[in-house]
Design an enzyme around this catalytic site. Sequence first.
Site, PDB file in Angstrom:
ATOM      1  CG  HIS A  24      -1.787  -1.215   1.312  1.00 39.47           C
ATOM      2  ND1 HIS A  24      -1.312  -2.434   1.738  1.00 39.47           N
ATOM      3  CD2 HIS A  24      -3.102  -1.382   1.020  1.00 39.47           C
ATOM      4  CE1 HIS A  24      -2.303  -3.322   1.704  1.00 39.47           C
ATOM      5  NE2 HIS A  24      -3.385  -2.701   1.269  1.00 39.47           N
ATOM      6  CG  HIS A 254      -5.836   1.783  -0.291  1.00 36.93           C
ATOM      7  ND1 HIS A 254      -5.682   2.303   0.971  1.00 36.93           N
ATOM      8  CD2 HIS A 254      -5.985   0.438  -0.129  1.00 36.93           C
ATOM      9  CE1 HIS A 254      -5.748   1.324   1.864  1.00 36.93           C
ATOM     10  NE2 HIS A 254      -5.928   0.183   1.224  1.00 36.93           N
ATOM     11  CB  SER A 368     -22.090  -8.888  36.891  1.00 36.51           C
ATOM     12  OG  SER A 368     -23.223  -8.133  37.268  1.00 36.51           O
ATOM     13  CD  GLU A 395     -19.050  -5.208  25.799  1.00 38.65           C
ATOM     14  OE1 GLU A 395     -19.972  -5.446  26.590  1.00 38.65           O
ATOM     15  OE2 GLU A 395     -19.153  -4.417  24.832  1.00 38.65           O
ATOM     16  CG  HIS A 457     -27.265 -12.166  28.216  1.00 40.36           C
ATOM     17  ND1 HIS A 457     -27.939 -11.652  27.142  1.00 40.36           N
ATOM     18  CD2 HIS A 457     -26.850 -11.106  28.951  1.00 40.36           C
ATOM     19  CE1 HIS A 457     -27.959 -10.329  27.227  1.00 40.36           C
ATOM     20  NE2 HIS A 457     -27.293  -9.969  28.305  1.00 40.36           N
ATOM     21  NE  ARG A 503     -26.989 -14.981  36.995  1.00 35.52           N
ATOM     22  CZ  ARG A 503     -28.231 -14.800  36.603  1.00 35.52           C
ATOM     23  NH1 ARG A 503     -28.719 -15.521  35.606  1.00 35.52           N
ATOM     24  NH2 ARG A 503     -29.001 -13.902  37.185  1.00 35.52           N
TER      25      ARG A 503
END
Length: 647
Positions: A24, A254, A368, A395, A457, A503
């Site tokens: 590039h 590019h 949690s 995240e 979940h 959990r």
Amino acid sequence: MFQSLANALRFLSIYQVKNANSGHLGMPLGMADCITALFKNFLVFDPKNPRWPNRDRFILSGGHGSALLYSTLYLAGYDGMSMDDLKNFRKLGSKATGHPEYNPDCGIEITTGPLGQGLANAVGMAIEERLLNARLGNDCINHYTYVCAGDGDLMEGISHEASAIAGHLSLGRLIMLFDDNNITIDGEIGISTSENTLQRYESYGWHTLSVNGHCEKAIIEAITEAKNDQRPSIIACKTKIGLGTPKENNPKAHSGPLNDQEIAEAKKFFDWPHAPFEIPEYVEKTWRIIGKRHHEDCKNWLKTQSYKFGSLGFEFTNEIRKIFRTIKKEYFMSRPFAATRKSSREVISRIMEVSNLMVSGSADLGESTGCLSKKMRPVTKSDFSGNYIHYGVREHAMGAIMNGIAAGRKIKIFAGTFFSFSDYMRPAIRMSAFMNIPTLFVFSHDSIGVGEDGPTHQPTEHLAALRAIPNLSVFRPADAMETLECWECAIKNEGPSVLVLTRQEVLSVRFCGRTNLCENGGYLLYEDSSENDKKVTLIATGSEVGIALDAKKMLNDQDISVNIVSIPCWELFDKQTESYKRHVLGEDLRVGIEASNGFGWERYLGSKGLFFGVNHFGKSCSCSDNYDFFNLTARNIADEVMSSILK
């Protein structure tokens, strides 16, 4: 002279891409002036001491423009980047790889290529600088982080996440050079976006500037202003992609090499009469002088400050080792009935009481995930002495920022979110594994055991997805004792680790031993010494180890001998000797039990083994109802094993 210095970068880049017949050139031709101005006038570095802790960091987030970086590093005098590397750009064995690959000895601070990652890594490095500054003082650590990013970087969602955090924390030693050329691969930028980039960054709390990216004086004035501002800065450098070639301001600039006629026109435009890879002596000498500008500063720092820094760096000290032994004794006595996320929180909170080099965080899920405890203090824009980073619901940026921190190998960084959201972080997790840096990812809510929150979940395919990544150690402990041991393994690991935690509460299945059995990845939890003709080995991970133990009791009642194997970390187990693995897995019927889709289990079960898992998305119901629905129960497993043995 400045133009000759910049043109040397351009033509080394042109011939790298020409030799490789791929690469590039758009960014190298357009941003050569900006990079030359930065290295010549501002960047604090010493090629002879490439790991100098107080050097400025430079990150090429648009990693496709790698030829520009390699040209700069070679001319600046990094021994690790040779002319032969440039001549063998993108070829096997060359350090001048297609996109920059983490190699601090060559001046490559981080692996970049997936757009936006480098920008978020730079935010992490700027945070690391502030964390170390708060612990060591301004005389020891006070460097800047510069990142070169393009339109593509800023289109990626991670750029929003990371830039928002940088503004929130007021990272004034972070400066972005934005290659503002108004061109994307498909055409002018207006075909896909209408935003005002600088107004966007103003809303994040950044200092914003716009300059002519081909004017040294303007670039110098902008960087000087940015360094004097307490906010992170973005400098929109107005450039021309493919400058000086027939492809100037054209999307075709590019990527791809220039043909001979196009190179001839570029040489005429830039007044560069030299042969391929030939650098005039006065130009190379000047670049080498640039590389030596801070050599004495580095030597002085090493004499006066390195003793502080040398003593700083997370280590598995005797004090930490004692904490692990103490907790192990406590677990042996109490035999906790607890979710492994809660056991994890106990471990990390105890360690962090004795080490200020362990820094936690989460994507708005501290309680949690077990990553936040009462004694942790938040990192804020006015106080970086804390040990907990509030990343917010970001995240992807969280993972990449952690990589930027972990690349320095001084702060033991970890952070958590729900396991199902690891998909949002996967590019960052993959980069940590590619670089083999000690980032530590904590994922709770690991299976259909999440229950009523439903299948969105409830991870089912995620274990297989992460185990497929090379260099990544994925730990799924069965109980409190294994959680403790897995944390010990992860902390000692020089590469990246993932802890996958429940959990739901789980019974203690391990009571014995000073030895860390999880260090082997897998082990015989229970070895049946009875002499029954019918034998089976039940192999499980995480919460399903308890199910395997219940199934064992039922099979024992039917005069079937049962060995129980726990494999909390496949990656470590696979590194053991063949004889050890044969001993653990046995030669009889092997049965795998895990609340996952089972991908990869064939390596342990063989062609005749059985697997009990979750072959679809979970259900919105209680934990116990989910396990019943998928027949992932001790009763069903025992019955199926009995049926198979009696065939």
